[in-house]
Design an enzyme around this catalytic site. Structure first.
Site, PDB file in Angstrom:
ATOM      1  N   ARG A 224      35.349  42.717  47.391  1.00 17.03           N
ATOM      2  CA  ARG A 224      35.689  43.025  46.007  1.00 17.03           C
ATOM      3  C   ARG A 224      37.175  43.320  45.953  1.00 17.03           C
ATOM      4  O   ARG A 224      37.747  43.918  46.882  1.00 17.03           O
ATOM      5  CB  ARG A 224      34.902  44.224  45.486  1.00 17.03           C
ATOM      6  CG  ARG A 224      33.404  44.090  45.613  1.00 17.03           C
ATOM      7  CD  ARG A 224      32.834  42.948  44.831  1.00 17.03           C
ATOM      8  NE  ARG A 224      32.846  43.193  43.402  1.00 17.03           N
ATOM      9  CZ  ARG A 224      32.499  42.277  42.490  1.00 17.03           C
ATOM     10  NH1 ARG A 224      32.162  41.071  42.877  1.00 17.03           N
ATOM     11  NH2 ARG A 224      32.514  42.576  41.215  1.00 17.03           N
ATOM     12  N   ASP A 248      40.560  36.312  48.203  1.00 15.10           N
ATOM     13  CA  ASP A 248      39.738  35.489  47.310  1.00 15.10           C
ATOM     14  C   ASP A 248      39.262  36.301  46.113  1.00 15.10           C
ATOM     15  O   ASP A 248      38.692  35.746  45.180  1.00 15.10           O
ATOM     16  CB  ASP A 248      38.538  34.935  48.077  1.00 15.10           C
ATOM     17  CG  ASP A 248      37.731  33.953  47.248  1.00 15.10           C
ATOM     18  OD1 ASP A 248      38.316  32.953  46.784  1.00 15.10           O
ATOM     19  OD2 ASP A 248      36.520  34.180  47.054  1.00 15.10           O
ATOM     20  N   GLU A 253      41.030  39.624  37.450  1.00 13.71           N
ATOM     21  CA  GLU A 253      40.784  38.192  37.572  1.00 13.71           C
ATOM     22  C   GLU A 253      40.633  37.579  36.187  1.00 13.71           C
ATOM     23  O   GLU A 253      39.928  38.125  35.342  1.00 13.71           O
ATOM     24  CB  GLU A 253      39.521  37.941  38.407  1.00 13.71           C
ATOM     25  CG  GLU A 253      39.634  38.442  39.832  1.00 13.71           C
ATOM     26  CD  GLU A 253      38.412  38.141  40.692  1.00 13.71           C
ATOM     27  OE1 GLU A 253      37.506  37.430  40.198  1.00 13.71           O
ATOM     28  OE2 GLU A 253      38.370  38.586  41.840  1.00 13.71           O
ATOM     29  N   HIS A 272      38.519  33.348  43.674  1.00  9.54           N
ATOM     30  CA  HIS A 272      37.149  33.864  43.765  1.00  9.54           C
ATOM     31  C   HIS A 272      36.135  32.723  43.917  1.00  9.54           C
ATOM     32  O   HIS A 272      35.208  32.576  43.119  1.00  9.54           O
ATOM     33  CB  HIS A 272      36.810  34.705  42.533  1.00  9.54           C
ATOM     34  CG  HIS A 272      35.720  35.696  42.794  1.00  9.54           C
ATOM     35  ND1 HIS A 272      35.648  36.908  42.141  1.00  9.54           N
ATOM     36  CD2 HIS A 272      34.658  35.676  43.634  1.00  9.54           C
ATOM     37  CE1 HIS A 272      34.581  37.580  42.555  1.00  9.54           C
ATOM     38  NE2 HIS A 272      33.966  36.848  43.462  1.00  9.54           N
ATOM     39  N   SER A 274      34.965  31.711  47.333  1.00  9.07           N
ATOM     40  CA  SER A 274      34.530  31.611  48.728  1.00  9.07           C
ATOM     41  C   SER A 274      33.041  31.317  48.868  1.00  9.07           C
ATOM     42  O   SER A 274      32.624  30.695  49.847  1.00  9.07           O
ATOM     43  CB  SER A 274      34.884  32.898  49.484  1.00  9.07           C
ATOM     44  OG  SER A 274      34.226  34.015  48.931  1.00  9.07           O
TER      45      SER A 274
END
Length: 315
Positions: A224, A248, A253, A272, A274
């Site tokens: 996170r 990632d 975001e 984000h 992965s």
């Protein structure tokens, strides 16, 4: 038993729920309509797992769903004190993202060890520049987070002959406790953050922890965004306290264009992604349908989140 009402907090593309035809009264809502529709729902499917609408809507008036499922591994985006203290069962998408994320971490480790970002940059410049790269076999990694994702990462890195230590909430066979983390960080070539977001893990990778790492170490976060103090990481990279990093997930975001992380030396930024392999949304939908069929049959649900801890216990 009356046909249960299933409320879906929408995101595009919508989940495929055809198998529930006649077995659920499916309603859809966006974030603005969630509070109004919650009292009529027996089940809430949080398909838009980037939304924090549940945290805002749950404390309102009226009955609440008996079961909430989020199409994500993390649950911090929906957990609030009122939900945590309620009798509502919360489940997550445990099991969907484990191996894809492990593969992504392995790809990042290889990319950084073999200096692939610089190779691609030199290729675009049509520059021939020989360099030496790092050997990963025999190196050391510490994976913070001993759940299914962390364990999958450890197995995958082990296949590359990387000696990997797992750190979890408590020490047990094959897993180190938090008291060992600082010692392990000081020896690690690779530090992987894969922990859930809790009060204990929020901001755990700060200036002090980056200062403990070797100058040759590289840091990866696929857990996170809030696990990392981003300004501290940017400083650690700028001052060469560590050799590189890959993120990632981020505190905000999409990552704002003005964020200094875009310009941090030695940092790989990915959006984000992965755990998102081709067909992942179909897998999430199929998982929910199976859980729904379990729920209507009265059998115990899998992937039940401990709402106080913020993750599925038992690992």
């Amino acid at each position: 038993m009356p046909t249960p009402t299933l409320l879906v907090l929408d995101a595009e593309p919508l989940p495929r729920l055809g198998r529930l035809t006649g077995r659920a009264r499916v309603e859809h809502t966006d974030a603005e309509g969630l509070a109004e529709r919650l009292p009529r729902a027996d089940v809430l499917l949080v398909w838009d797992f980037t939304s924090r609408a549940v945290r805002d809507a749950w404390p309102g008036e009226g009955p609440r769903p008996r079961w909430v499922h989020t199409a994500s591994a993390g649950v911090d985006h929906l957990m609030c004190p009122e939900l945590a203290s309620s009798e509502t069962v919360v489940t997550n998408a445990r099991g969907i993202f484990d191996q894809p994320i492990a593969e992504y971490v392995a790809a990042l480790v290889l990319a950084m060890a073999k200096d692939l970002p610089r190779t691609l940059e030199l290729q675009r410049e049509r520059t021939w520049r020989h360099r030496e790269s790092h050997r990963i076999a025999g190196s050391r990694a510490v994976v913070v987070g001993s759940g299914p994702i962390g364990r999958a990462i450890a197995r995958t890195l082990g296949a590359l002959d990387i000696t990997t230590a797992l750190v979890g909430r408590t020490a047990r066979s094959g897993v180190h406790g938090p008291e060992d983390l600082d010692r392990l960080l000081a020896r690690a070539d690779w530090v992987i953050a894969a922990a859930p977001l809790t009060d204990e893990t929020h901001g755990m990778f700060d200036a002090r922890r980056f200062g403990l790492m070797q100058p040759s170490a590289r840091f990866v976060n696929i857990g996170r965004g809030q696990l990392v103090v981003e300004d501290a990481l940017a400083e650690a990279l700028a001052k060469r306290w560590i050799a590189g990093a890959a993120l990632d997930v981020f505190e905000a975001e999409p990552l704002p264009a003005e964020s200094p992380l875009w310009r941090a030396p030695g940092l790989i930024v990915s959006p984000h992604m992965s755990g998102d392999t081709i067909g992942w949304r179909d897998d999430l939908g199929a998982q929910f349908v199976e859980l729904y069929e379990t729920w209507v049959s009265g059998k115990p649900l899998k992937n039940v989140v401990d709402k106080q801890r913020g993750y599925v216990p038992g690992h």
